[in-house]
Motif scaffolding. Structure first.
Motif, PDB file in Angstrom:
ATOM      1  N   PHE A  68      -3.986  10.732  -1.093  1.00  8.16           N
ATOM      2  CA  PHE A  68      -2.868  10.186  -0.329  1.00  8.16           C
ATOM      3  C   PHE A  68      -2.665   8.692  -0.622  1.00  8.16           C
ATOM      4  N   PRO A  69      -2.297   8.389  -1.858  1.00  6.39           N
ATOM      5  CA  PRO A  69      -2.173   6.997  -2.289  1.00  6.39           C
ATOM      6  C   PRO A  69      -1.099   6.226  -1.526  1.00  6.39           C
ATOM      7  N   LYS A  70      -1.364   4.953  -1.314  1.00  6.73           N
ATOM      8  CA  LYS A  70      -0.432   4.086  -0.590  1.00  6.73           C
ATOM      9  C   LYS A  70       0.787   3.747  -1.429  1.00  6.73           C
ATOM     10  N   GLY A 120       1.850  10.665  -7.356  1.00  6.85           N
ATOM     11  CA  GLY A 120       0.859  11.427  -6.587  1.00  6.85           C
ATOM     12  C   GLY A 120       0.670  12.839  -7.101  1.00  6.85           C
ATOM     13  N   GLN A 121       1.294  13.153  -8.227  1.00  5.53           N
ATOM     14  CA  GLN A 121       1.200  14.441  -8.934  1.00  5.53           C
ATOM     15  C   GLN A 121       1.782  15.616  -8.147  1.00  5.53           C
ATOM     16  N   PHE A 122       1.279  15.868  -6.961  1.00  6.15           N
ATOM     17  CA  PHE A 122       1.827  16.897  -6.074  1.00  6.15           C
ATOM     18  C   PHE A 122       2.334  16.196  -4.809  1.00  6.15           C
ATOM     19  N   ARG A 123       3.595  16.406  -4.453  1.00 10.64           N
ATOM     20  CA  ARG A 123       4.178  15.694  -3.324  1.00 10.64           C
ATOM     21  C   ARG A 123       4.507  16.635  -2.165  1.00 10.64           C
ATOM     22  N   LEU A 124       4.216  16.163  -0.972  1.00 12.37           N
ATOM     23  CA  LEU A 124       4.522  16.916   0.239  1.00 12.37           C
ATOM     24  C   LEU A 124       5.649  16.223   0.995  1.00 12.37           C
ATOM     25  N   PRO A 125       6.616  16.978   1.510  1.00 13.28           N
ATOM     26  CA  PRO A 125       7.697  16.370   2.289  1.00 13.28           C
ATOM     27  C   PRO A 125       7.146  15.546   3.454  1.00 13.28           C
ATOM     28  N   LEU A 126       7.727  14.359   3.650  1.00 11.45           N
ATOM     29  CA  LEU A 126       7.377  13.432   4.729  1.00 11.45           C
ATOM     30  C   LEU A 126       6.006  12.785   4.566  1.00 11.45           C
TER      31      LEU A 126
END
Length: 286
Positions: free
Chosen positions: A240-242, A222-228
């Motif tokens: 927001f890929p599955k 996802g290149q850039f990841r967000l916690p949770l």
């Protein structure tokens, strides 16, 4: 005086935070981690219990240390029984055959290597033939919409591989059906099946054919990841890929998606360290 002092403390704190953040961003883009999974199945023959597969995906000509010594050291430490290379070994916009050849030469000395193409190989055009010639010279098994047996003692399982659908049609609306048709035409046996396929977004196609284990990449975590939350954006999946990274299971099919090693269009990752994946197979006895 107190206001001035507080101001300087705030500025110093902000400067320290900025330096730490910059250092973390750099470190998380120039180092690689090993992520380990275990996959258990009662369908797996006993001879394959505790067999280990290392997955190398989406290299995109990246180099971590001289001659990719970081990658090689991590892979050697896993003592894999086989290495699965799941596409985008090179980058079509900055192709470097020498980097790819050097890494492959080292990998084949560690364990047997099996390879499937990614979309960047499809985009190479005639230059892809040069890459394939190199892989064959290094004794890499290229799985062009076919399967081969993986044998241990008297037991064997299937290793199947799909070419990237961009070789046929770049229209994403038909690509899952292309992969499903090709997989169906392989006439896979009832033996345990490990599928190498670059595209995680086609999970439903793999599920429909009853594949036991899919090894994939392409999404770059996802290149850039967000916690949770997870990844922000991935090719062929959008926002927001599955299927961005990690393990996904449904019915009797498990898919493991590597975050990959290199980058392509977007040159930096955030909260998304490059990774190599190690998969241990477990023979589950009831």
């Amino acid at each position: 005086m107190k206001k001035v002092r507080k101001k300087w403390i705030a500025l110093a704190g902000a400067a320290v935070f900025a330096v730490v953040l910059a250092g973390w961003l750099v470190w998380s883009n120039v180092t690689v981690e090993m992520t380990r999974y275990s996959v258990a199945s009662s369908r797996l023959p006993a001879s394959f219990d505790h067999s280990r597969i290392v997955v190398v995906s989406d290299l995109h000509n990246a180099e971590f240390g001289e001659d990719n010594c970081q990658l090689i050291r991590l892979i050697e430490q896993e003592s894999p029984d086989m290495i699965a290379i799941t596409g985008d070994l090179v980058d079509s916009s900055k192709t470097n055959m020498e980097t790819a050849e050097s890494l492959i030469h080292h990998l084949t000395s560690i364990a047997p290597c099996y390879y499937v193409t990614g979309n960047h190989e499809a985009w190479l055009g005639e230059q892809y033939q040069e890459l394939e010639k190199m892989l064959l010279k290094e004794a890499v098994v290229i799985l062009h919409n076919t399967s081969v047996p993986w044998k241990k003692g008297q037991d064997s399982i299937q290793l199947a591989g799909l070419d990237d659908p961009d070789f046929t049609d770049r229209d994403s609306s038909v690509q899952q059906s292309i992969l499903e048709t090709r997989l169906h035409e392989m006439d896979l046996t009832d033996d345990y099946c490990i599928l190498l396929s670059h595209r995680p977004e086609a999970f439903e196609a793999y599920l429909s054919e009853g594949v036991d284990l899919v090894l994939s990449g392409h999404a770059h975590g996802g290149q850039f990841r967000l916690p949770l939350i997870g990844g922000i954006i991935a090719p062929n999946q959008g926002w927001f890929p599955k299927y961005d990274a990690g393990s996904y299971s449904q019915q009797n099919t498990t898919m493991i998606v590597s975050r990959g090693i290199g980058n392509s269009i977007i040159p930096m990752r955030i909260n998304n360290r490059p990774e190599i994946v190690s998969v241990e197979l477990i023979c589950e006895v009831y």
